[in-house]
Design an enzyme around this catalytic site. Structure first.
Site, short mmCIF file in Angstrom:
data_model
loop_
_atom_site.label_atom_id
_atom_site.label_comp_id
_atom_site.label_asym_id
_atom_site.label_seq_id
_atom_site.Cartn_x
_atom_site.Cartn_y
_atom_site.Cartn_z
N SER A 36 0.87 -1.19 0.00
CA SER A 36 0.00 0.00 0.00
C SER A 36 0.90 1.23 0.00
CB SER A 36 -0.89 0.00 1.24
OG SER A 36 -0.10 -0.04 2.40
N LYS A 85 -2.87 -11.49 -0.56
CA LYS A 85 -4.14 -11.87 -1.20
C LYS A 85 -4.06 -12.33 -2.65
CE LYS A 85 -5.13 -7.20 -2.66
NZ LYS A 85 -6.03 -6.11 -2.84
N SER A 125 -13.39 -14.70 3.13
CA SER A 125 -13.63 -14.62 1.69
C SER A 125 -14.61 -15.70 1.26
CB SER A 125 -12.30 -14.84 0.97
OG SER A 125 -12.50 -15.09 -0.40
N TYR A 150 -3.65 -19.33 -0.29
CA TYR A 150 -4.38 -18.11 0.12
C TYR A 150 -5.75 -18.49 0.69
CZ TYR A 150 -7.80 -14.43 -0.43
OH TYR A 150 -8.86 -13.58 -0.21
N LYS A 154 -7.63 -18.50 4.79
CA LYS A 154 -8.94 -17.96 5.22
C LYS A 154 -9.72 -19.03 6.00
CE LYS A 154 -8.28 -13.92 3.52
NZ LYS A 154 -7.97 -12.82 4.44
N ASN A 200 -6.57 -9.65 -10.68
CA ASN A 200 -8.03 -9.52 -10.57
C ASN A 200 -8.60 -8.84 -11.82
OD1 ASN A 200 -7.28 -9.05 -7.25
ND2 ASN A 200 -8.62 -10.70 -7.89
N ARG A 232 -19.72 -13.96 -11.00
CA ARG A 232 -19.28 -13.56 -9.65
C ARG A 232 -20.27 -12.55 -9.09
NH1 ARG A 232 -16.60 -17.15 -10.64
NH2 ARG A 232 -14.34 -17.48 -10.53
N PRO A 296 -6.81 -22.13 -14.22
CA PRO A 296 -6.94 -23.21 -13.24
C PRO A 296 -7.38 -22.68 -11.88
CG PRO A 296 -4.81 -23.32 -14.37
CD PRO A 296 -5.45 -22.03 -14.79
N GLY A 297 -8.28 -23.39 -11.25
CA GLY A 297 -8.72 -23.00 -9.90
C GLY A 297 -9.96 -22.11 -9.91
C1 UD1 Z 1 -10.08 -14.43 -6.24
C2 UD1 Z 1 -10.22 -15.36 -5.07
C3 UD1 Z 1 -10.85 -14.64 -3.92
C4 UD1 Z 1 -10.03 -13.44 -3.58
C5 UD1 Z 1 -9.96 -12.54 -4.79
C6 UD1 Z 1 -9.08 -11.33 -4.48
C7 UD1 Z 1 -10.60 -17.75 -5.35
C8 UD1 Z 1 -11.51 -18.81 -5.87
N1 UD1 Z 1 -11.01 -16.51 -5.49
O1 UD1 Z 1 -11.41 -14.18 -6.71
O2 UD1 Z 1 -10.91 -15.46 -2.80
O3 UD1 Z 1 -10.60 -12.76 -2.51
O4 UD1 Z 1 -9.40 -13.27 -5.88
O5 UD1 Z 1 -7.74 -11.55 -4.72
O6 UD1 Z 1 -9.56 -18.04 -4.83
N2 UD1 Z 1 -10.82 -12.97 -15.11
C9 UD1 Z 1 -10.57 -12.90 -16.47
N3 UD1 Z 1 -9.45 -12.26 -16.89
C10 UD1 Z 1 -8.57 -11.66 -16.03
C11 UD1 Z 1 -8.83 -11.73 -14.64
C12 UD1 Z 1 -9.96 -12.41 -14.21
O7 UD1 Z 1 -11.33 -13.42 -17.27
O8 UD1 Z 1 -7.55 -11.10 -16.50
C13 UD1 Z 1 -12.03 -13.66 -14.63
C14 UD1 Z 1 -11.73 -14.86 -13.77
O9 UD1 Z 1 -11.60 -16.01 -14.56
C15 UD1 Z 1 -12.97 -14.90 -12.86
C16 UD1 Z 1 -13.40 -13.44 -12.74
O10 UD1 Z 1 -12.75 -12.76 -13.82
O11 UD1 Z 1 -13.97 -15.62 -13.49
C17 UD1 Z 1 -12.99 -12.80 -11.44
O12 UD1 Z 1 -11.60 -13.03 -11.23
P1 UD1 Z 1 -10.77 -12.32 -10.07
O13 UD1 Z 1 -10.99 -10.85 -10.12
O14 UD1 Z 1 -9.35 -12.80 -10.14
O15 UD1 Z 1 -11.45 -12.82 -8.72
P2 UD1 Z 1 -11.79 -14.32 -8.24
O16 UD1 Z 1 -10.90 -15.30 -8.88
O17 UD1 Z 1 -13.26 -14.49 -8.34
#
Ligand code: UD1
Length: 335
Positions: A36, A85, A125, A150, A154, A200, A232, A296-297
């Site tokens: 941060s 995170k 989470s 991660y 939690k 993210n 989501r 994956p995941g």
């Molecule tokens: C993940 C974690 C969550 C954590 C959060 C913050 C898991 C299952 N989820 O959420 O616990 O709090 O990160 O770090 O561990 N996507 C794309 N392209 C990208 C990025 C993401 O298509 O470049 C899609 C992903 O496939 C997903 C959605 O966007 O379907 C959200 O992804 P993301 O923002 O990374 O969050 P989560 O994976 O849901």
């Protein structure tokens, strides 16, 4: 209430600090600024006209923590955001994740017990639900084995808090199970600051629209969902911040020991494609994207049932995905 905010300069922590001031509380920040920026504190002051006291240090350092509690004798609660995170990074470097995320909580509980501070709101989470069998997820939905360190931190942290309460220690705690926090403050003075290439979705979208990234990859469009992309529950960070105030005020009225968990989401599922379309529409700008393989995941779909938090605490998300996409873009443009 005088509230310690561990990780108060971070994305959710900074927005929560602002909302604590707005609600008449006195936030005190602990941050080691490893993920941060110090100028976020100035921005909090710009928004609220109040400057939070800041202790710079690491929550895993028991001497440092003891010193903070010694100096801040009349603390009424703690919000513990402090954690690493990044899901992918946690697979490559599990030990720092366990060390940081678990030790900081253990140290915190120890000093809270020593100084008689009872209330703790913990950042959990929706990842604790793993790959859900059905949606929406209620707090009674089964927790599942984590697919990465991660997520496992939690699960473990929730268990540590629960076991501490079962031991009849004087502690009142609520892990909040966040769904996907996005957006930025409406002043556009604070927001998300990802370290390097964002993992993210929303920061990746805004950085692509800003020309920092060449192209966004949508991780799979062959899921069994209406448009094939993952679903989501995207929640505006200001709504999420306000949920912490409701939680603290609720905890204050409980008797010790106390443990309960709450989902914090909007109750509405939005697909990755819908979110990108909303971004383009409300900001009248294009995001270059391509379809790539599944990550994956990733789980197919995950959204919250929010009845419990609504009925028990009277909290409900007020902002829309459009608000969040506008705020995220306005914030990105300031960077
Ligand atoms: C993940 C974690 C969550 C954590 C959060 C913050 C898991 C299952 N989820 O959420 O616990 O709090 O990160 O770090 O561990 N996507 C794309 N392209 C990208 C990025 C993401 O298509 O470049 C899609 C992903 O496939 C997903 C959605 O966007 O379907 C959200 O992804 P993301 O923002 O990374 O969050 P989560 O994976 O849901």
């Amino acid at each position: 209430m005088k509230i310690l905010v561990n990780g108060g300069a971070g994305f959710i922590g900074s927005h929560t600090t602002v909302e604590l001031f707005n609600a008449g509380h006195t936030p005190i920040i602990i941050d080691d600024f490893s993920n941060s920026q110090k100028w976020i504190i100035d921005r909090i002051e710009q928004i609220t006209n109040k400057r939070p006291k800041v202790y710079e240090g690491n929550c895993t350092d028991i001497n440092f923590m003891d010193d903070v509690f010694e100096k801040e004798k009349d603390l009424e609660g703690v919000i513990h955001f402090t954690a690493f995170k990044a899901v992918g990074e946690s697979i490559e470097k599990p030990i720092p994740y366990y060390k940081n995320n678990i030790n900081s909580l253990l140290v915190l509980i120890e000093v809270m017990q020593k100084y008689g501070v009872e209330n703790i709101v913990f950042s959990s989470s929706a990842t604790v639900y793993g790959d859900p069998d059905t949606n929406p997820l209620t707090e009674k939905s089964p927790r599942k084995q984590a697919t990465n360190p991660y997520g496992n931190t939690k699960l473990i942290a929730e268990d540590i808090l629960k076991d501490t309460v079962i031991s009849r220690a004087k502690i009142k705690t609520i892990p909040l199970r966040y769904f996907n926090p996005i957006g930025a403050h409406e002043s556009h003075l604070i927001g998300e600051l990802p370290n390097g290439v964002p993992s993210n979705l929303v920061p990746y979208i805004t950085q692509t629209a800003a020309g920092i990234r060449k192209e966004l990859t949508i991780f799979g469009n062959d899921y069994d969902t209406p448009d094939g992309t993952c679903i989501r529950d995207f929640i505006h960070v200001v709504d999420l911040a306000k949920a912490h105030i409701a939680t603290l005020e609720y905890l204050q009225n409980q008797t010790s020991p106390f443990f309960d968990v709450f989902n914090v989401g909007t109750g509405k599922g939005t697909s990755v494609m819908e979110l990108i379309n909303t971004f383009e529409k409300v900001n009248n700008t294009k995001v270059k994207y391509k379809i790539g393989p599944r990550r994956p995941g990733d789980v197919k779909a995950c959204w919250a049932d929010t009845k419990k938090v609504q009925n028990v605490m009277g909290w409900k998300a007020q902002k829309t995905i459009s608000d969040a996409m506008k705020d995220a873009w306005e914030w990105q443009k300031t960077l």
